[in-house]
Motif scaffolding. Sequence first.
Motif, PDB file in Angstrom:
ATOM      1  N   GLN A 112      10.760  -1.384   2.546  1.00  0.00           N
ATOM      2  CA  GLN A 112       9.949  -2.336   3.495  1.00  0.00           C
ATOM      3  C   GLN A 112       9.884  -3.491   2.585  1.00  0.00           C
ATOM      4  OE1 GLN A 112       6.948  -1.095   6.038  1.00  0.00           O
ATOM      5  NE2 GLN A 112       7.106  -2.869   7.178  1.00  0.00           N
ATOM      6  N   CYS A 113      10.525  -4.862   2.753  1.00  0.00           N
ATOM      7  CA  CYS A 113      10.052  -5.741   1.785  1.00  0.00           C
ATOM      8  C   CYS A 113       8.951  -6.881   2.386  1.00  0.00           C
ATOM      9  CB  CYS A 113      11.371  -6.623   1.406  1.00  0.00           C
ATOM     10  SG  CYS A 113      12.635  -5.443   0.303  1.00  0.00           S
ATOM     11  N   PHE A 114       8.241  -7.297   1.465  1.00  0.00           N
ATOM     12  CA  PHE A 114       7.053  -8.141   1.985  1.00  0.00           C
ATOM     13  C   PHE A 114       7.272  -9.534   1.013  1.00  0.00           C
ATOM     14  CE2 PHE A 114       5.689  -4.208   3.383  1.00  0.00           C
ATOM     15  CZ  PHE A 114       5.002  -4.252   4.734  1.00  0.00           C
ATOM     16  N   GLY A 115       7.126 -10.588   1.635  1.00  0.00           N
ATOM     17  CA  GLY A 115       7.263 -11.958   0.477  1.00  0.00           C
ATOM     18  C   GLY A 115       6.231 -12.786   0.645  1.00  0.00           C
ATOM     19  N   GLY A 116       5.794 -13.444  -0.373  1.00  0.00           N
ATOM     20  CA  GLY A 116       4.630 -14.225  -0.669  1.00  0.00           C
ATOM     21  C   GLY A 116       3.260 -13.579  -0.423  1.00  0.00           C
ATOM     22  N   LEU A 117       2.344 -14.592  -0.420  1.00  0.00           N
ATOM     23  CA  LEU A 117       0.938 -14.366  -0.335  1.00  0.00           C
ATOM     24  C   LEU A 117       0.282 -14.084   0.939  1.00  0.00           C
ATOM     25  CD1 LEU A 117      -1.580 -16.717  -2.346  1.00  0.00           C
ATOM     26  CD2 LEU A 117      -1.409 -14.060  -2.426  1.00  0.00           C
ATOM     27  N   GLY A 118       1.174 -14.707   2.048  1.00  0.00           N
ATOM     28  CA  GLY A 118       0.820 -14.604   3.373  1.00  0.00           C
ATOM     29  C   GLY A 118       1.174 -13.171   3.678  1.00  0.00           C
ATOM     30  N   GLU A 119       1.940 -12.265   2.925  1.00  0.00           N
ATOM     31  CA  GLU A 119       2.242 -10.818   3.450  1.00  0.00           C
ATOM     32  C   GLU A 119       1.544 -10.051   2.523  1.00  0.00           C
ATOM     33  OE1 GLU A 119       6.293 -10.050   4.333  1.00  0.00           O
ATOM     34  OE2 GLU A 119       6.441 -11.997   5.513  1.00  0.00           O
ATOM     35  N   LEU A 120       0.876 -10.364   1.561  1.00  0.00           N
ATOM     36  CA  LEU A 120       0.320  -9.311   0.838  1.00  0.00           C
ATOM     37  C   LEU A 120      -0.607  -8.616   1.351  1.00  0.00           C
ATOM     38  CD1 LEU A 120      -0.351  -8.290  -2.120  1.00  0.00           C
ATOM     39  CD2 LEU A 120      -2.002 -10.346  -2.623  1.00  0.00           C
ATOM     40  N   ASP A 121      -1.499  -8.969   2.133  1.00  0.00           N
ATOM     41  CA  ASP A 121      -2.410  -7.955   2.997  1.00  0.00           C
ATOM     42  C   ASP A 121      -1.668  -6.977   3.843  1.00  0.00           C
ATOM     43  OD1 ASP A 121      -4.587  -9.402   2.003  1.00  0.00           O
ATOM     44  OD2 ASP A 121      -5.474  -9.832   3.852  1.00  0.00           O
ATOM     45  N   ASN A 122      -0.662  -7.024   4.275  1.00  0.00           N
ATOM     46  CA  ASN A 122       0.138  -6.296   5.208  1.00  0.00           C
ATOM     47  C   ASN A 122       0.958  -5.313   4.310  1.00  0.00           C
ATOM     48  OD1 ASN A 122      -0.530  -7.368   7.449  1.00  0.00           O
ATOM     49  ND2 ASN A 122       1.349  -8.678   7.636  1.00  0.00           N
ATOM     50  N   PHE A 123       1.167  -6.051   3.025  1.00  0.00           N
ATOM     51  CA  PHE A 123       1.625  -4.912   2.130  1.00  0.00           C
ATOM     52  C   PHE A 123       0.785  -3.713   1.515  1.00  0.00           C
ATOM     53  CE2 PHE A 123       1.873  -4.417  -2.450  1.00  0.00           C
ATOM     54  CZ  PHE A 123       3.334  -3.609  -2.724  1.00  0.00           C
ATOM     55  N   LEU A 124      -0.398  -4.299   1.436  1.00  0.00           N
ATOM     56  CA  LEU A 124      -1.369  -3.514   0.515  1.00  0.00           C
ATOM     57  C   LEU A 124      -1.654  -2.155   1.675  1.00  0.00           C
ATOM     58  CD1 LEU A 124      -3.631  -6.235  -1.207  1.00  0.00           C
ATOM     59  CD2 LEU A 124      -2.289  -4.426  -2.286  1.00  0.00           C
TER      60      LEU A 124
END
Length: 306
Positions: A170-182
């Motif tokens: 499941q790929c997340f891109g950029g600072l805007g998606e960092l929280d969701n990734f973490l």
Amino acid sequence: MHITFCCTDTKAEPWLDGLRAALPGATVTQWQAGAAQADYAVVWAPPQQFLDEQMALKAILNIGAGVDALMKLKLPAKAKVIRLDDAGMAVQMAEYVCQAVVRHFRELDVYETETAQQNWAFRKPRNRVDFPVGVMGLGALGERVAQALHSFEFPVNGWSRSAKSVNGVQCFGGLGELDNFLRATRILVCLLPLTPDTRDIMRRETLSKLQLGGYVINVARGAHLVDEDLLSLVDSGHLSGATLDVFRTEPLPQAHPFWQHPKINVTPHVSARTLRDESIHQIVGKIAALERGEGVAGIVDIQRGY
Ligand code: NDP
Ligand code: OXD
């Protein structure tokens, strides 16, 4: 053609012999202050004086994947900076990270302690869906690691600067998606290059967003991690531990608390070693392609810093 070799903490002779054998027509020398101008440089963490003196370089070939030590220096304007791409490192990194994830998930560290005391005891099997792994950095090494983890059927998340598509991840891109990734991650693996944007990226604010019982695996650079924040989150119980291969100061100072901490495993920057023969083969191939005027893989974008 003149190739100069300037690698800190590296035994020069075998590299010089290997480069001479692979490029019989070239002059290959170990750099010394005041040496003649060379066409190509093979380097690892060279001093600024080297770059100040070697003004005619067409390319600087780094004998590792990370170029952070070079990015701190003033580089000759015309020389391309070229990193090793893979050269046998990706599979080593996949082995190392998978063993750290599996060791933590299967509680092999606990079994080791118990069996050392001749204690024959079972633990309740854990469910791998409760252990999503997040890989920060989906480059030459990170993508291979993410795929290897997927083959062990862990849920795998990946985070990179630009959006990516990796099978089973499941790929997340950029600072805007960092929280969701973490927030989607319990075991965090760092495989980012060290740049001004990624320095200190694993700090209290970000590590606190990992799922309860989070675990940190840092195989990139020590300066990605704020040591005190990791220690305090492990000691408070929000994080369950860490496996660390890289440190702000290497060798890790004798008095550093990581050495003795019962929940932190330390290795001496060995997760993916530079393999000399593969690297020489790759470097020689890149020099030959450049001499023919062809493009090569692994050219570093100096503005981006990796
Ligand atoms: P790459 O340059 O191939 O990949 C870097 C990845 O990080 C890319 O996916 C890139 O995104 C992503 N990235 C870079 N900056 C950001 C950012 N600001 N935010 C989000 N994502 C970012 O690197 P490698 O995979 O080859 O290596 C990674 C690092 O591993 C090296 O730089 C080195 O420091 C370390 N290393 C450690 C070793 C060891 O023995 N411990 C051995 C070898 C390497 P995008 O894809 O969008 O560009
Ligand atoms: C590398 C390393 O960057 O060994 O290649 O750390």
